[in-house]
Design a protein around this motif. Structure first.
Motif, PDB file in Angstrom:
ATOM      1  N   UNK A 107       0.836  -1.202   0.000  1.00 52.99           N
ATOM      2  CA  UNK A 107       0.000   0.000   0.000  1.00 52.99           C
ATOM      3  C   UNK A 107       0.870   1.251   0.000  1.00 52.99           C
ATOM      4  N   UNK A 108       1.925   1.270   0.821  1.00 54.82           N
ATOM      5  CA  UNK A 108       2.806   2.437   0.915  1.00 54.82           C
ATOM      6  C   UNK A 108       3.456   2.751  -0.420  1.00 54.82           C
ATOM      7  N   UNK A 109       3.824   1.725  -1.166  1.00 52.12           N
ATOM      8  CA  UNK A 109       4.465   1.932  -2.467  1.00 52.12           C
ATOM      9  C   UNK A 109       3.470   2.347  -3.536  1.00 52.12           C
ATOM     10  N   UNK A 110       2.203   1.948  -3.371  1.00 52.57           N
ATOM     11  CA  UNK A 110       1.206   2.149  -4.422  1.00 52.57           C
ATOM     12  C   UNK A 110       0.481   3.481  -4.322  1.00 52.57           C
ATOM     13  N   UNK A 111       0.124   3.908  -3.106  1.00 53.70           N
ATOM     14  CA  UNK A 111      -0.679   5.114  -2.973  1.00 53.70           C
ATOM     15  C   UNK A 111       0.182   6.364  -3.094  1.00 53.70           C
ATOM     16  N   UNK A 112      -0.484   7.517  -3.142  1.00 55.23           N
ATOM     17  CA  UNK A 112       0.229   8.788  -3.256  1.00 55.23           C
ATOM     18  C   UNK A 112       1.230   8.925  -2.101  1.00 55.23           C
ATOM     19  N   UNK A 113       2.435   9.415  -2.396  1.00 55.94           N
ATOM     20  CA  UNK A 113       3.484   9.503  -1.366  1.00 55.94           C
ATOM     21  C   UNK A 113       3.063  10.253  -0.111  1.00 55.94           C
ATOM     22  N   UNK A 220      -5.690   4.774   8.489  1.00 52.68           N
ATOM     23  CA  UNK A 220      -6.542   5.518   7.550  1.00 52.68           C
ATOM     24  C   UNK A 220      -6.035   5.378   6.120  1.00 52.68           C
ATOM     25  N   UNK A 221      -4.712   5.398   5.945  1.00 47.58           N
ATOM     26  CA  UNK A 221      -4.142   5.274   4.599  1.00 47.58           C
ATOM     27  C   UNK A 221      -4.485   3.925   3.979  1.00 47.58           C
TER      28      UNK A 221
END
Length: 307
Positions: A107-113, A220-221
């Protein structure tokens, strides 16, 4: 015990990166403050400056920019995340823990920084757990005039309002209201009407409190990965989930950070090449490029070595 400043700077321009690290290290000595910047490989000049300024660079690879323009890549990531969620529900013990870590990393790599950085911060602080106070900061538009840690209560979480901006009807000038409604719906926006908008770009607090905040932001992210709007998540977490008795909300004229957006005219002045509020030196200037005077000041004071 030392303090820590963490910034996230994927695809950052070198001049912006240099102003952040040069000003930070000028006012935060290495024996008192560690400075860590999470960044992708952008060139040797970044590594050279980091070495000169005693800044630690942590490599991260965020693919949001490429996923948004590639349906195939986006589908692959979606398939992996859905598959991991299914496996997590069917697993237990160490297998479940591993799968949860893999899911968070994906998820951290995929979503907006801006949203994914909270997961990255959490991973770092789980290993580096001995700091007194921690500051998370934007990099592109932040400069330091002094250490932000002096005279701050380390038993509180310190957050900073955006100047004169409040939740209301979504307008082009009030994009935060639009973001909040997009993530949480109109009902939540109605409940937040009139509340000051809090900036997620600069936050300080004791290590324990920052971990508490980061864990809430991380949840939340992951929960809203389809609409990972960092500002909306941050305001919701602070107003609904974080203990109010452990929070200090600083307005434009108080605190260690001056956030230059919205209605700020007449609230600060430039004296002797320093930005002052009521004759008080403000340690950190956020969004300095929003005002022509502060932009000219800091571009002049901290010229890029490439120039």
């Amino acid at each position: 015990m030392k303090d820590l400043i963490m910034g996230y700077a994927t695809n950052c321009k070198f001049d912006d990166f240099y102003r952040f690290v040069a000003s930070t290290r000028q006012h935060c000595e290495p024996d008192k403050v560690d400075i860590v910047v999470f960044i992708n490989a952008l060139g040797d000049e970044f590594a050279k400056v980091a070495l000169e300024k005693n800044i630690t660079l942590i490599p991260v690879e965020n693919v949001w920019k490429w996923v948004t323009s590639s349906k195939i890549l986006n589908l692959i990531y979606h398939a992996k995340m859905v598959g991991l969620q299914a496996l997590i529900r069917l697993s237990s013990g160490s297998n479940r823990t591993y799968l949860e870590e893999d899911y968070r990393s994906t998820v951290a790599n995929w979503i907006h920084p801006q949203a994914g950085r909270w997961i990255t911060y959490h991973t770092f602080l789980k290993v580096n757990s001995s700091y007194r106070m921690v500051m998370t900061s934007d990099v592109r538009d932040v400069v330091f005039q002094a250490s932000p840690f002096d005279d701050l209560d380390s038993s509180k979480l310190h957050i900073f309002e955006e100047a004169g901006i409040y939740f209301g009807e979504p307008t082009p000038e009030n994009v935060d209201s639009e973001w909040l409604s997009a993530v949480y719906g109109k009902k939540t926006l109605e409940e937040m009407l009139g509340k000051p908008i809090l900036c997620s770009g600069t936050v300080l607090g004791g290590h324990h409190l920052m971990m508490q905040l980061i864990e809430l932001m991380m949840v939340e992210a992951q929960r809203h990965r389809g609409k990972p709007l960092d500002q909306a998540m941050f305001n919701k977490v602070i107003n609904y989930e974080f203990p109010s008795n452990q929070t200090v909300k600083h307005n434009l004229k108080s605190g260690a950070v001056l956030t230059l957006c919205g209605d700020h005219e007449g609230d600060w002045e430039i004296h002797d090449d320093k930005v002052m509020v009521d004759d008080r030196l403000v340690p950190v200037i956020h969004m300095y490029d929003r005002d022509s005077r502060t932009k000219e000041l800091f571009l002049s004071k901290i010229p890029s070595p490439q120039k």
